[in-house]
Design a protein around this motif. Structure first.
Motif, PDB file in Angstrom:
ATOM      1  N   THR A 542       5.345   1.932  -1.294  1.00 46.00           N
ATOM      2  CA  THR A 542       5.172   0.826  -0.353  1.00 46.00           C
ATOM      3  C   THR A 542       4.700  -0.415  -1.102  1.00 46.00           C
ATOM      4  O   THR A 542       3.765  -0.334  -1.909  1.00 46.00           O
ATOM      5  CB  THR A 542       4.143   1.182   0.729  1.00 46.00           C
ATOM      6  OG1 THR A 542       4.563   2.371   1.408  1.00 46.00           O
ATOM      7  CG2 THR A 542       3.990   0.049   1.738  1.00 46.00           C
ATOM      8  N   HIS A 544       3.207  -4.392  -1.281  1.00 45.55           N
ATOM      9  CA  HIS A 544       2.380  -5.386  -0.598  1.00 45.55           C
ATOM     10  C   HIS A 544       2.328  -6.651  -1.454  1.00 45.55           C
ATOM     11  O   HIS A 544       1.918  -6.605  -2.614  1.00 45.55           O
ATOM     12  CB  HIS A 544       0.950  -4.871  -0.410  1.00 45.55           C
ATOM     13  CG  HIS A 544       0.843  -3.594   0.343  1.00 45.55           C
ATOM     14  ND1 HIS A 544       0.888  -3.513   1.717  1.00 45.55           N
ATOM     15  CD2 HIS A 544       0.687  -2.308  -0.103  1.00 45.55           C
ATOM     16  CE1 HIS A 544       0.762  -2.249   2.091  1.00 45.55           C
ATOM     17  NE2 HIS A 544       0.643  -1.492   1.004  1.00 45.55           N
ATOM     18  N   LEU A 546       0.304  -9.927  -1.894  1.00 50.43           N
ATOM     19  CA  LEU A 546      -1.050 -10.312  -1.501  1.00 50.43           C
ATOM     20  C   LEU A 546      -1.385 -11.688  -2.077  1.00 50.43           C
ATOM     21  O   LEU A 546      -2.057 -11.804  -3.114  1.00 50.43           O
ATOM     22  CB  LEU A 546      -2.053  -9.266  -1.995  1.00 50.43           C
ATOM     23  CG  LEU A 546      -1.782  -7.810  -1.577  1.00 50.43           C
ATOM     24  CD1 LEU A 546      -2.754  -6.865  -2.256  1.00 50.43           C
ATOM     25  CD2 LEU A 546      -1.853  -7.662  -0.063  1.00 50.43           C
ATOM     26  N   ASN A 583      -7.056  -8.869   1.573  1.00 43.63           N
ATOM     27  CA  ASN A 583      -6.188 -10.037   1.431  1.00 43.63           C
ATOM     28  C   ASN A 583      -6.598 -11.153   2.385  1.00 43.63           C
ATOM     29  O   ASN A 583      -5.929 -12.179   2.459  1.00 43.63           O
ATOM     30  CB  ASN A 583      -4.727  -9.645   1.701  1.00 43.63           C
ATOM     31  CG  ASN A 583      -3.739 -10.729   1.312  1.00 43.63           C
ATOM     32  OD1 ASN A 583      -3.876 -11.326   0.241  1.00 43.63           O
ATOM     33  ND2 ASN A 583      -2.764 -10.990   2.175  1.00 43.63           N
TER      34      ASN A 583
END
Length: 664
Positions: A542, A544, A546, A583
């Protein structure tokens, strides 16, 4: 049958009101105390046959064993009942009571307080009987000098060897007991301080009296000191020399040795220890139970520059004396240059030579030692071979905290005290732990045991190296300073999840704790499951992005410093790393969150993401070489890196054989 019996009890109690129950309990206590005072045969009807009884700290497994002992206890006694309380429960009535008791007939002497807690119930509608009971005398007036057949001089210290240790009382008048099982332990004034009240021998607390728990006993051996025999009717006994850890304060322990005479209190009991050596062997077996190795072989590595630069002095004053008293076999090496500990791990640590490597340092020396052992060369000159894997898996690592962070000692033993950590090492159990393997383009692959971090935490640690004189406070100072400027650290984070939400993490933690003893898979030679940082990302990860990241923090230990429990769900060998990142954290919210890390309460804070992961890759948005990447508190190149778990690759020494309880 038991359920039916409880149901019947509930029905009986439900049919009575509080006044009736209280009246019945009052009558029962009057009968019990009268029977105790008269040593009445009626006690056999008051106690259920299998009733477990604890009398002045001594446990008895049933009525008959207790009564056989009670008949030899001091008499006469006169009990006065001052007050009592009772509560109807499913299995009967819980009773607590207290009052005064006079021992003997001499006026004004031998007066004590007493307290009782008992569960009582009626069997088949008859009178109340005791299901289980705890009874204790306690100090009321400073009078008592004589106990049964034993005349105790005021200059001596009396104690009993019990299932939990050696119960000690500075003054016999501190509590009345007539020991009939175990051993009477007497220390003599020649080996005690002038003011015996300051003796560490009475600093611990066991069952309400001062004492030496078996955990604190370091060594026992026959003594050759000529000690005068106390005046007793039957002076069977052995002279021994007992070394133990005396608790000088809440965070300092010091070794002490006392020559003493242990007297038998029954021929049957004494037949188990016919010689002083056999008695010492018994004491050591209790002090070092199965899995806790006696006389450990230790390599101590001292970093003279760790923390505030006091490591050598700290080891000599707080570590070495305890290791010597426990008869540990110790080799000491002082590091002389940067990376010296890594060379020691590669060249000096051989299979089977040491039971543990003690790092008298912060968290940097364990990092170097582990990587040095991984680089161990076998007979064919191969590094990171099966031999290196076995060396890592079989040689325990532990920490005598002398640095700024000291996360390893805090996570394994719950303390940053050097002397308490030394005692925990002496009494430590082996604990298998996962390691983390990091891959970087310029550094290749290497091991971490503690953390990897990017952003606020890394900069607050590595960016405050010039403030090492502040000790652990430098990290907190660095965090607050950077939070005030709202600095962000944009990056991309790619993750292989094992538990992706906080609720899943809690379930993972609970399932692991329920099956902790079943995880016994041995370590295998490391083979990357997910490639390196230069390989293509697996499709099931996965991603991300940020842009406002304040921190990316990953760990295998619950405590990342002595003040910060950043990862309360961290587990030693669950095959996962703990990931914590944010974040969205603003300065307004971030300072309370950082304060909450002292207890792990930040786990439920909004804006904090927490997960269990098997592997991840972090790519800083700007790779200009001016950022900070911290690996186990050490500085590494500011460039992309990838990490995955190496299950059960290392061994630590832990006080309990687990990580400390985090309260999760």
């Amino acid at each position: 049958m038991f359920g039916q019996q409880n149901q019947s009890q509930n029905q009986q109690l439900a049919g009575q009101n509080v006044v009736t129950i209280t009246k019945d309990v009052d009558a029962f206590l009057t009968l019990l105390l009268k029977s105790l005072d008269n040593h009445s045969e009626n006690l056999i009807n008051i106690l259920l046959p299998q009733a477990p009884i604890v009398w002045n700290g001594t446990p008895f497994a049933g009525r008959d064993i207790f009564l056989a002992t009670y008949q030899n206890m001091p008499r006469p006694t006169t009990h006065d009942l001052a007050d009592f309380d009772c509560h109807a429960l499913a299995g009967g009535v819980m009773v607590t009571a207290s009052g005064k008791v006079k021992v003997g007939s001499e006026r004004g002497k031998n007066l004590f307080g007493w307290s009782l807690s008992a569960l009582i119930r009626k069997e088949n509608g008859q009178s109340y009987q005791i299901v289980t009971c705890t009874y204790r005398y306690f100090r009321s007036e400073p009078r008592v000098q004589e106990f049964g057949f034993y005349i105790i001089r005021a200059s001596m210290i009396e104690a009993i060897l019990t299932p939990s240790g050696i119960n000690v009382q500075q003054d016999p008048s501190q509590g009345l007991f007539k020991p009939t099982e175990g051993l009477l332990f007497s220390c003599f004034p020649s080996s005690l301080k002038q003011n015996s009240s300051s003796s560490p021998l009475i600093s611990s607390d066991i069952s309400g009296t001062g004492g030496i728990g078996f955990y604190d006993i370091l060594w026992a051996e026959p003594s050759s000191v000529n000690i005068p025999t106390p005046s007793v009717t039957d002076p069977r006994g052995h002279y021994i020399s007992l070394s133990y850890a005396g608790h000088i304060s809440s965070s300092v322990v010091k070794p002490h040795t006392e020559d003493c005479l242990l007297l038998a209190l029954s021929l049957d009991q004494w037949s188990e220890w016919p010689t002083a050596q056999s008695l010492c062997e018994y004491i050591l077996k209790q002090a070092y139970p199965m899995g806790c190795q006696l006389s450990k072989r230790l390599m101590v590595i001292v970093n003279p520059h760790g923390g505030k630069g006091h490591a050598i002095r700290t080891y000599r004053s707080e570590g070495a004396p305890l290791f010597k008293a426990a008869r540990c076999l110790v080799d000491v090496i002082t590091t002389e240059y940067a990376g010296h500990a890594r060379d020691i791990g590669r060249e000096k640590v051989s299979q089977g030579k040491y039971d543990a490597i003690v790092c008298a340092s912060g968290d940097g020396i364990p990092h170097e030692i582990l990587n040095g052992m991984w680089d161990y060369e076998d007979e064919d000159g191969k590094k990171r071979s099966k031999r290196a894997t076995e060396l890592l898996a079989n040689t325990a690592i532990c920490q005598l905290p002398c640095g700024s962070g000291n996360a390893l000692a805090k996570s394994l033993n719950g303390t940053a005290s050097p002397s308490e950590s030394a005692l925990a090492i002496i009494k430590g159990y082996r604990l298998k732990s996962d390691l983390m393997v990091v891959s970087q383009k310029t550094k290749g692959s290497y091991l971490t045991f503690l953390t990897q971090t990017h952003g606020l935490i890394a900069e607050s640690d590595l960016g405050t190296e010039h403030l090492r004189w502040m000790g652990g406070a430098r990290f907190s100072f660095g965090v607050v300073q950077r939070l005030l400027f709202s600095k962000t650290y944009p990056c991309r984070l790619d993750v292989k999840y094992q538990a992706s939400s906080k609720s899943e993490v809690r379930r993972h933690f609970a399932q692991y704790m329920d099956n902790i003893e079943n995880n016994t898979t041995p370590a295998e030679k490391f083979t990357p499951r997910f490639g390196t940082v230069e390989d293509e990302l697996p499709s099931d990860w996965t991603s991300h992005n940020l842009p406002n990241a304040s921190m990316i923090y990953v760990s295998k230990l619950p405590w990342v410093s002595t003040e910060n429990q950043f990862f309360p769900a961290a587990l030693p060998h669950d095959g996962a790393m703990d990931l914590c990142y944010s974040n969205t954290m603003s300065p307004f919210h971030s300072i309370p969150i950082m304060v909450a890390t002292e207890t792990g309460a930040h786990l439920d804070s909004p804006g904090i993401e927490y997960a269990k992961i098997e592997a991840y890759r972090l790519t800083p948005a700007e790779e200009d070489g001016h950022g900070y990447l911290s690996m186990d508190g050490e500085s590494y190149p500011f460039e992309p890196f990838q990490v995955e778990v190496w299950p059960r690759a290392a061994t630590f020494l832990s006080k309990t054989g687990r990580f400390v309880d985090t309260g999760l």
